[in-house]
Design a protein around this motif. Structure first.
Motif, PDB file in Angstrom:
ATOM      1  N   THR A   9       0.856  -1.173   0.000  1.00  0.00           N
ATOM      2  CA  THR A   9       0.000   0.000   0.000  1.00  0.00           C
ATOM      3  C   THR A   9       0.901   1.236   0.000  1.00  0.00           C
ATOM      4  O   THR A   9       2.119   1.146   0.240  1.00  0.00           O
ATOM      5  N   PHE A  10       0.309   2.423  -0.235  1.00  0.00           N
ATOM      6  CA  PHE A  10       1.148   3.618  -0.282  1.00  0.00           C
ATOM      7  C   PHE A  10       1.748   3.921   1.096  1.00  0.00           C
ATOM      8  O   PHE A  10       2.897   4.366   1.193  1.00  0.00           O
ATOM      9  N   LYS A  11       0.991   3.666   2.146  1.00  0.00           N
ATOM     10  CA  LYS A  11       1.541   3.878   3.493  1.00  0.00           C
ATOM     11  C   LYS A  11       2.737   2.976   3.746  1.00  0.00           C
ATOM     12  O   LYS A  11       3.717   3.376   4.375  1.00  0.00           O
ATOM     13  N   GLU A  12       2.661   1.757   3.231  1.00  0.00           N
ATOM     14  CA  GLU A  12       3.789   0.835   3.398  1.00  0.00           C
ATOM     15  C   GLU A  12       4.987   1.271   2.555  1.00  0.00           C
ATOM     16  O   GLU A  12       6.135   1.082   2.955  1.00  0.00           O
ATOM     17  N   GLU A  14       5.732   4.409   2.030  1.00  0.00           N
ATOM     18  CA  GLU A  14       6.317   5.500   2.814  1.00  0.00           C
ATOM     19  C   GLU A  14       7.143   4.958   3.975  1.00  0.00           C
ATOM     20  O   GLU A  14       8.239   5.476   4.266  1.00  0.00           O
ATOM     21  N   ALA A  15       6.649   3.916   4.615  1.00  0.00           N
ATOM     22  CA  ALA A  15       7.393   3.304   5.720  1.00  0.00           C
ATOM     23  C   ALA A  15       8.681   2.662   5.212  1.00  0.00           C
ATOM     24  O   ALA A  15       9.731   2.743   5.861  1.00  0.00           O
ATOM     25  N   ASN A  42      -1.281   8.439  -8.434  1.00  0.00           N
ATOM     26  CA  ASN A  42      -1.484   8.680  -7.008  1.00  0.00           C
ATOM     27  C   ASN A  42      -1.027  10.098  -6.673  1.00  0.00           C
ATOM     28  O   ASN A  42       0.115  10.464  -6.955  1.00  0.00           O
ATOM     29  N   ASN A  44      -0.032  11.439  -4.064  1.00  0.00           N
ATOM     30  CA  ASN A  44       1.084  11.521  -3.126  1.00  0.00           C
ATOM     31  C   ASN A  44       2.397  11.040  -3.727  1.00  0.00           C
ATOM     32  O   ASN A  44       3.454  11.176  -3.107  1.00  0.00           O
ATOM     33  N   ASN A 163       9.430  -2.991  13.141  1.00  0.00           N
ATOM     34  CA  ASN A 163       8.831  -2.451  11.918  1.00  0.00           C
ATOM     35  C   ASN A 163       9.672  -2.693  10.675  1.00  0.00           C
ATOM     36  O   ASN A 163       9.353  -2.197   9.594  1.00  0.00           O
ATOM     37  N   ASN A 166       7.296  -6.806   7.657  1.00  0.00           N
ATOM     38  CA  ASN A 166       5.911  -6.614   7.232  1.00  0.00           C
ATOM     39  C   ASN A 166       5.139  -7.898   7.546  1.00  0.00           C
ATOM     40  O   ASN A 166       5.579  -8.995   7.184  1.00  0.00           O
TER      41      ASN A 166
END
Length: 654
Positions: A9-12, A14-15, A42, A44, A163, A166
């Motif tokens: 996902t996009f949040k992943e 970024e992480a 997207n 972002n 973290n 995953n």
């Protein structure tokens, strides 16, 4: 094109950028840059792309581009030949420390993991598997992917792993990589169609294969859906005849009739699968469907190492994906807890070859008494390494008048356990609910009325008498206990008892099959006497005399107990190597004297003759062999159990 982050996902993403920047991982930054090129729509993406390019300038190096090259991948037959991973030191401040100090066995597992090659960790029941995986993840700064089938296990793992790892189910990985065309309508992607709906959609009609074998539309649809499901869960590239399940009366049908049914179901299943694949067709693809598409795409998972949990019951399509990975593979599980092979699961702990193998044999769940019984079962499975009990836990083998849980091998025996609990004034909870059993009992009502049933176990039967006759054959022996209960007291009385079950919060006793009890534990457990009733396959019978699948299920049931375990005498005798009369294991449970522990000595090998092929008697709708009807109670046990009272007397007689 290499896209290791395609399922993120996009949040992943970024992480992952934060991790790659902090560890100066130029290769990961390059992979992120390529992935963001594919996600320009997207809003972002531009900002994250700018951050990635700034990170490259800070690092001062950029790996040679492989944008137009495909990853080498890995041969599906050589899982242990992946490049050796060089582990980096763990990043400070990113650890989630386990609660306990590592044991010697856990340290061995960590050392083998840090060596960088493929690894199998054989973990017996209750031996601290999750905490061991935590130790592995905290020992490196490399990127990890934890995979489990159960969503609850993954949710729990997210709080326990650093973290840099995953945590996902195999289905969530597959869903992220699924074509956007399927995601326009979530019902198309994740919906489910039942047999009634499919029969109506396809306009199916009653199908007659011969004089004795007729399948109703709902049953036809069920067979098609089951065939597609078996194919989708397999590693096979195409849908073939061997994916068609043989159910009900067709198990004893002639070769010609069985072949006709198989071809009919295969052609229907292929048509259904083609409609599932059509993004514009309303027939849902479903969870098994998008997982299969993921497997067929031969994806590469973005990780340096992959942890597969519960590897002994792996979906074949998932195992095929993992066999092809270039990451370091770690398979974790208990080879003796494989109990889902009947639905196509693969025991990766047996099949996969790895560079290293370690063991976790000390259980934190129970003490020496229960560990001793579990070790006897392992011995019957030709395992020389025993399971060791927790010295700080006091466990015992004894009769329990009010256990926390009662475990049975079959659904039919759980009905008897429910009746017994009601008779004692207890409130029983049935794990998994009563729907499956209620459906079977409604199927009995239909057959007794001369109407075909759409219950899978009753496919092809014209009436109840045929089911009773079939239950006395080799192929139908699994129905014998259920048929005996229905014949003795009637389906309405059994339905009444099942309707008295309550939620787990309201219950005073939990009742479950061994399969549904997996992953659970209770302070005190009583086993029903229907374990080890099925005969072994012919090829196994001559080797050890007992069915390995039945022994594994018994091992799972035994290891659910933490403090007290109640084993019926026939099973105790079997494990101890004492002579057991053939009828003893099929008799109704006899209660051993209260407060007298069951003494089980060291086992010795037992052998049994291979089962002879049994030719079913001619079909008869008017009369069944009276001498084969299940006896209410064997005569040699007549003085060993107390007289029934209350509900037990009403339902099962004296």
């Amino acid at each position: 094109m290499r896209r290791p982050f395609i399922q993120f996902t996009f949040k992943e993403l970024e992480a992952e950028f934060k991790r790659a920047k902090g560890t100066k991982d130029a290769e990961a930054l390059s992979d992120l840059e390529r992935e963001l090129e594919q996600r320009k729509k997207n809003p972002n993406a531009p900002a994250l792309m700018a951050n990635v390019q700034n990170a490259f300038r800070e690092i001062g190096t950029r790996p040679q581009s492989d944008f137009f090259s495909e990853p080498a991948g890995k041969s599906a037959t050589s899982p242990s030949k992946s490049p050796k991973l060089t582990h980096s030191k763990p990043v400070v401040g990113r650890k989630v420390a386990p609660k306990y100090q590592p044991t010697t066995e856990q340290r061995d597992a960590v050392d083998a993991f840090l060596a960088g090659n493929s690894l199998k960790i054989n973990a017996y029941a209750g031996t601290g598997k999750t905490s061991t995986l935590q130790m592995l993840a905290n020992a490196t700064g490399a990127r990890g992917q934890y995979i489990a089938f159960n969503k609850d296990i993954v949710t729990d793992a997210k709080d326990k792993f650093p973290n840099t790892v995953n945590c996902s189910t195999s289905h969530s990985l597959a869903m992220r990589a699924t074509s956007s065309g399927y995601k326009q309508d979530m019902n198309k992607l994740t919906g489910k169609v039942n047999a009634n709906q499919l029969a109506e959609m396809l306009g199916l009609k009653r199908e007659k294969f011969d004089q004795h074998h007729v399948i109703q539309p709902r049953s036809q649809a069920f067979l098609m859906l089951e065939t597609v499901k078996k194919f989708a869960q397999s590693a096979d590239p195409t849908l073939e005849a061997f994916h068609v399940p043989v159910r009900g009366a067709f198990q004893a049908a002639s070769q010609e009739t069985a072949a006709a049914m198989q071809d009919f179901a295969l052609q229907g299943a292929r048509f259904v699968w083609s409609r599932m694949l059509d993004e514009r067709d309303p027939l849902p693809l479903g969870h098994d469907g998008y997982l299969k598409l993921w497997g067929l795409s031969q994806p590469e998972i973005a990780a340096d190492f992959i942890l597969l949990d519960e590897a002994q019951d792996t979906n074949p399509v998932v195992l095929d994906v993992l066999r092809r990975q270039s990451a370091q593979m770690i398979y974790v599980g208990d080879r003796y807890q494989q109990i889902y092979e009947w639905r196509g699961a693969v025991n990766a702990m047996e099949e996969i070859e790895t560079d290293h193998t370690t063991f976790l044999t000390t259980s934190f769940r129970f003490g020496d008494a229960i560990a001793g019984v579990a070790s006897q079962v392992l011995g019957l499975l030709a395992e020389s390494r025993p399971i060791t009990g927790n010295p700080s836990v006091r466990s015992r083998l004894a009769t329990i008048t009010a256990p926390n849980a009662i475990l049975a091998r079959t659904n039919a025996s759980t009905i008897a356990a429910v009746i017994e609990a009601l008779d004692q004034g207890r409130k029983p909870h049935l794990v998994g609910g009563n729907k499956e059993l209620m459906d079977m009992l409604r199927g009995v009502q239909a057959l007794k009325a001369g109407e075909p049933s759409d219950v899978a176990e009753f496919f092809g039967f014209a009436n109840w008498n045929e089911v009773v006759e079939y239950s006395h054959t080799t192929e139908g022996g699994h129905l014998l206990t259920f048929v005996g209960l229905v014949e003795s007291r009637g389906e309405k009385q059994l339905m009444w008892a099942l309707n008295r079950t309550v939620s787990v919060e309201e219950s005073t006793v939990v009742i479950s099959t061994g399969h549904k009890a997996k992953g659970r534990e209770w302070k005190s457990v009583r086993l029903m006497d229907d374990f080890m009733k099925s005969k072994p396959a012919k090829e196994n019978a001559e080797q050890i005399g007992l069915d390995p699948a039945e022994l594994r299920l018994l091992y799972v049931a035994i290891t659910r107990a933490k403090e007290t375990l109640d084993i019926p005498p026939p099973l105790a005798d079997l494990l101890a190597g004492r002579p057991v009369k053939p009828t003893t294991l099929t008799a109704e449970r006899s209660r051993h004297p209260a407060a007298t522990p069951v003494s089980i000595s060291a086992h010795r090998e037992t052998t049994a003759p291979a089962p002879k092929h049994f030719v079913p008697p001619p079909r008869s709708s008017t009369q069944r062999p009276q001498e084969q009807r299940p006896a209410a109670q064997p005569s040699h046990l007549s003085g060993q159990r107390p007289k029934r009272t209350g509900i037990m007397k009403w339902l099962l007689g004296e």
